[in-house]
Scaffold this active site. Structure first.
Site, short mmCIF file in Angstrom:
data_model
loop_
_atom_site.label_atom_id
_atom_site.label_comp_id
_atom_site.label_asym_id
_atom_site.label_seq_id
_atom_site.Cartn_x
_atom_site.Cartn_y
_atom_site.Cartn_z
N GLN A 269 0.83 -1.20 0.00
CA GLN A 269 0.00 0.00 0.00
C GLN A 269 0.87 1.25 0.00
O GLN A 269 1.79 1.38 0.79
CB GLN A 269 -1.00 -0.02 1.16
CG GLN A 269 -0.43 0.10 2.55
CD GLN A 269 -1.48 -0.18 3.61
OE1 GLN A 269 -2.16 -1.20 3.60
NE2 GLN A 269 -1.63 0.75 4.55
N GLY A 270 0.58 2.14 -0.95
CA GLY A 270 1.33 3.39 -1.07
C GLY A 270 0.52 4.54 -0.51
O GLY A 270 -0.19 5.23 -1.24
N SER B 168 1.56 6.52 2.97
CA SER B 168 2.39 7.55 3.64
C SER B 168 3.38 8.18 2.67
O SER B 168 3.85 7.54 1.72
CB SER B 168 3.18 6.93 4.79
OG SER B 168 2.31 6.45 5.78
N SER C 209 5.25 -1.17 3.35
CA SER C 209 5.55 -2.50 3.86
C SER C 209 5.67 -3.49 2.71
O SER C 209 4.81 -3.51 1.82
CB SER C 209 4.45 -2.97 4.81
OG SER C 209 4.42 -2.15 5.94
N GLU D 245 -6.78 -3.39 8.62
CA GLU D 245 -5.40 -3.58 9.07
C GLU D 245 -5.31 -3.55 10.60
O GLU D 245 -4.31 -3.97 11.18
CB GLU D 245 -4.54 -2.45 8.47
CG GLU D 245 -3.05 -2.64 8.57
CD GLU D 245 -2.30 -1.44 8.01
OE1 GLU D 245 -2.93 -0.40 7.75
OE2 GLU D 245 -1.07 -1.54 7.84
N SER E 181 -0.70 5.88 13.97
CA SER E 181 0.02 5.78 15.24
C SER E 181 -0.98 5.63 16.39
O SER E 181 -2.17 5.90 16.25
CB SER E 181 0.86 7.04 15.47
OG SER E 181 0.00 8.12 15.75
#
Lengths: 378, 336
Positions: free
Chosen positions: A121-122, A124, A156, A239, A358
């Site tokens: 997954q793109g 950030s 990732s 996720e 976060s």
């Protein structure tokens, strides 16, 4: 409340257990990601061929047409059997399922679920972490193509991936959440450069992805042009589930490993072992019950996880970090053969409160969207 | 597998909540320690009339024949309102102990009808001391219930006077020593597991009440010209409280089912996890609730200290966190 298997669930569990007894790899899981990745991928493919992956996806895209409770059983049985970790990318099929066209679902989902094509997954970017909607990667329409330029980071498994689910800004004039679109980007495209990022424990799990005038055809847009933000939120909510990414089974395995390491001594366990191991074991039970409850709600409501999934994420993080810290406390003999591995796991565990939103972002979500506290300045 | 309360249990939840609101809101709770037991007696009578006291007493000996989950739903609702009632000690622990082995039918029937029964614990509020000297959730004239290896013993207590511990609304009483043994049979282990889970359910309610109060206060109290609940510093305290409450709810209800229906090792393991985890979590949440309330939260007048006091007492009851952690650690070592 009835946590017993229905007859159908019991049959499913018995078949799965028998299959696992025949099909588990005999070699132990390698510690370093470079060797662990092909090992995990091989096992994931074998699982898929056995019919044990993508249980709650429809059969026409390569799933098994079952429900969240079978996913829970799979997680329990993998944990019980000390099976290798699942590839933690199964949730990337969810947006294709919910927002993809028939063509996209048929083309991309079967190989994704079979682990024949690996996805990342793109989301950030260097300037868009917690504030994801600040992303600046641009996609500009040029006749039948979109031309994408920008940079992604913390991707990732980027170095192993064939496709990227990528967020890019397509309307710089729209309100910032509305101007974002989601694209399917083949990572072999001209103009894509993937560079590994070495993590503190030595693994190259993350990557930065540079996109320099990368052309993808118009049909690689996923959903409508203004759907990018919604798609991204869908992905991250899956996720956050410890069963969805296979972590519950992993933690159960780690707990058993730790117990085996500290249980070798002949003497009765001392107070530090009782308290440390007892607390860690208790937290794994809490996670197990909380996952069952969340999956049961998903099965009954028939809808994807919502803002409450931030509870699942914060619990999963707490369990992982507590388990790893306990391991360090209990393996405090510097010559212990497993101390080094546990330190690497401990370091990796520090990422749990950072990736996928976060711990602070999860708390913002809970405060405002679940508890209804007034929205504050950022 | 199906993890959710039934429609009947949702009604029971509403009933417990209504009782809590009617009987224990506002100033009533403060009177509980000083009114000579009038509020306690009236409220207990009401719970008996509603068939909530005898939930763990089998129907064939005069009880309501409910499940441990039913009783936990009620305990949670009462905990939310810091109900000054012996629900955990009498309606859950004593009732569960009285079922051990062949059971004690006369006492069970009497308990369901409102008779006073208090479980007996050692000086550290544990069950393993070999000698019980304290009556937990004591009521005037209560019979003592001690757990032996394979059966419960009903004792005519020799009262040695009040013990001024931390929680004035859940009295402890000194009693002449009564011998006890560690639970040895499956049915005795399940009874201890029921006591752990019941205490955890009351603790869950205490924590949930603290969360509700904190969120309501943070939404209306203004500083710097805006509600304090809009500041991340306060939001994150409340979010952590929510995580503790919801994850506690998952383990309490999972354990409550397991104690009735799962194999005894799993029942004991889940109950141990519930007691150890929720005990810590509830103390943490009640402390955090006081922090959000600011100065008012540390006054005698506000109920927050009673909530925190009750959390400490129920966390300590039935072996604190150490007894359940020993069960969990032993289980993990056997698996490892």
């Amino acid at each position: 409340m009835d946590l017993r298997d229905t007859p159908a669930e019991a049959l499913f569990r018995a078949r799965l257990r028998a299959w696992l007894a025949e099909n588990l790899p005999v070699e132990p899981e390698p510690a370093a990601l470079a060797e662990r990745w092909p090992y995990m991928r091989d096992f994931q493919r074998r699982l898929y061929q056995g019919g044990w992956v993508a249980l709650s996806y429809p059969t026409e895209v390569g799933g098994q047409g079952l429900g969240p409770m079978e996913e829970a059983i799979l997680s329990q049985e993998l944990g019980r059997a000390d099976a290798p970790s699942m590839l933690p990318i199964g949730h990337l099929g969810r947006p294709l399922l919910s927002h993809g066209t028939t063509e996209q679902r048929t083309r991309y989902l079967p190989p994704l679920l079979a682990s024949d094509e690996i996805w990342c997954q793109g989301f950030s970017e260097p300037g868009a972490g917690s504030d994801l909607a600040a992303l600046r990667t641009r996609a500009v329409r040029d006749r039948g193509d979109w031309v994408i330029t920008g940079q992604k980071v913390w991707t990732s498994y980027g170095v192993f991936a064939d496709y990227c689910l990528l967020l890019a800004r397509t309307d710089p004039d729209a309100p910032r959440h509305r101007g974002i679109s989601a694209f399917i980007v083949p990572l072999r495209s001209a103009g894509v450069t993937v560079r590994p990022i070495v993590l503190a424990n030595g693994d190259e799990e993350f990557a930065e992805v540079h996109l320099d005038d990368v052309r993808v055809p118009a049909e690689n847009l996923l959903g409508g042009q203004t759907d990018g933000w919604r798609i991204a939120m869908d992905v991250v909510s899956y996720e956050r589930g410890a069963v969805d990414i296979g972590y519950l089974a992993k933690f159960e395995r780690y707990l058993r490993e730790l117990a085996a390491h500290v249980g070798r001594s002949e003497t009765a366990p001392d107070r530090a072992v009782v308290r440390g191991l007892g607390r860690a074991a208790g937290m794994v039970e809490v996670l197990r019950m909380h996952c069952l409850r969340s999956l049961s709600e998903r099965a009954n409501g028939g809808r994807p996880p919502g803002a409450e999934s931030s509870i699942d994420k914060l619990l999963m993080t707490a369990v992982e970090q507590q388990l790893m810290s306990t391991g360090l406390d209990l393996l405090d003999d510097a010559t212990h053969p497993h101390r080094h591995d546990w330190f690497d796991r401990y370091l990796y565990g520090r990422a749990a409160s950072i990736y996928g939103g976060s711990a602070q972002i999860q708390r913002n979500i809970l405060a405002e969207r679940v508890l209804g506290l007034p929205r504050g300045p950022r | 597998m199906h993890f959710a309360l039934s429609d009947e249990q949702l009604l029971l939840q509403q009933l417990a909540e209504d009782v809590g609101v009617q009987l224990f809101s506002g100033a009533a709770i403060h009177a509980a320690g000083t009114d000579g037991g009038a509020l306690r007696a009236a409220a207990w009578k009401r719970l008996v009339e509603l068939d909530l006291v005898g939930l763990l007493v089998p129907a064939d000996v005069g009880g309501a024949g409910g499940s441990l989950t039913d009783a936990c739903v009620v305990a949670e609702g009462l905990g939310r309102h810091v109900a000054p009632l012996p629900y955990v000690g009498t309606a859950i622990a004593a009732a569960a102990f009285l079922r051990v082995g062949a059971g004690v039918p006369e006492a069970q029937a009497d308990l369901a009808a409102g008779g006073a029964y208090s479980v007996l614990l050692d000086e550290r509020l544990g069950l393993a001391g070999g000698r019980a000297v304290l009556a937990f959730d004591w009521s005037p004239g209560a019979w003592g219930v001690a757990l032996g290896a394979d059966r419960a013993v009903v004792v005519d207590l020799v009262d040695e006077g009040p013990l001024d511990d931390v929680d004035p609304v859940h009295p402890l009483r000194r009693v002449a020593p009564v011998p006890t043994s560690s639970p040895a049979t499956e049915s005795a282990r399940r009874a201890v597991a029921a006591a752990w889970t019941g205490a955890a359910a009351y603790l869950l309610g205490l924590a949930d009440g603290a969360l509700c109060e904190a969120v309501a206060y943070a939404g209306q109290r203004e500083q710097y010209g805006r509600p304090i609940g809009s500041f991340q510093a306060i939001q994150h305290i409340c979010a952590d409280m929510l995580v503790d409450v919801e994850t506690s709810r998952s383990i309490v209800y999972g354990a409550s089912w397991a104690v009735d229906a799962a194999a005894v090792d799993e029942a004991e393991r889940l109950a141990a996890a519930a007691k150890a985890y929720v005990g810590d979590a509830a103390v943490r949440v009640c402390e955090a609730g006081i922090q959000v309330l600011g100065g008012i939260g540390v006054t005698r007048e506000h109920g927050s200290h009673l909530r925190l006091r009750s959390a400490h007492l129920h966390n300590a009851a039935f072996g604190g966190t150490d007894a359940p952690l020993a069960v969990l650690a032993t289980g993990a070592l056997a698996d490892g």
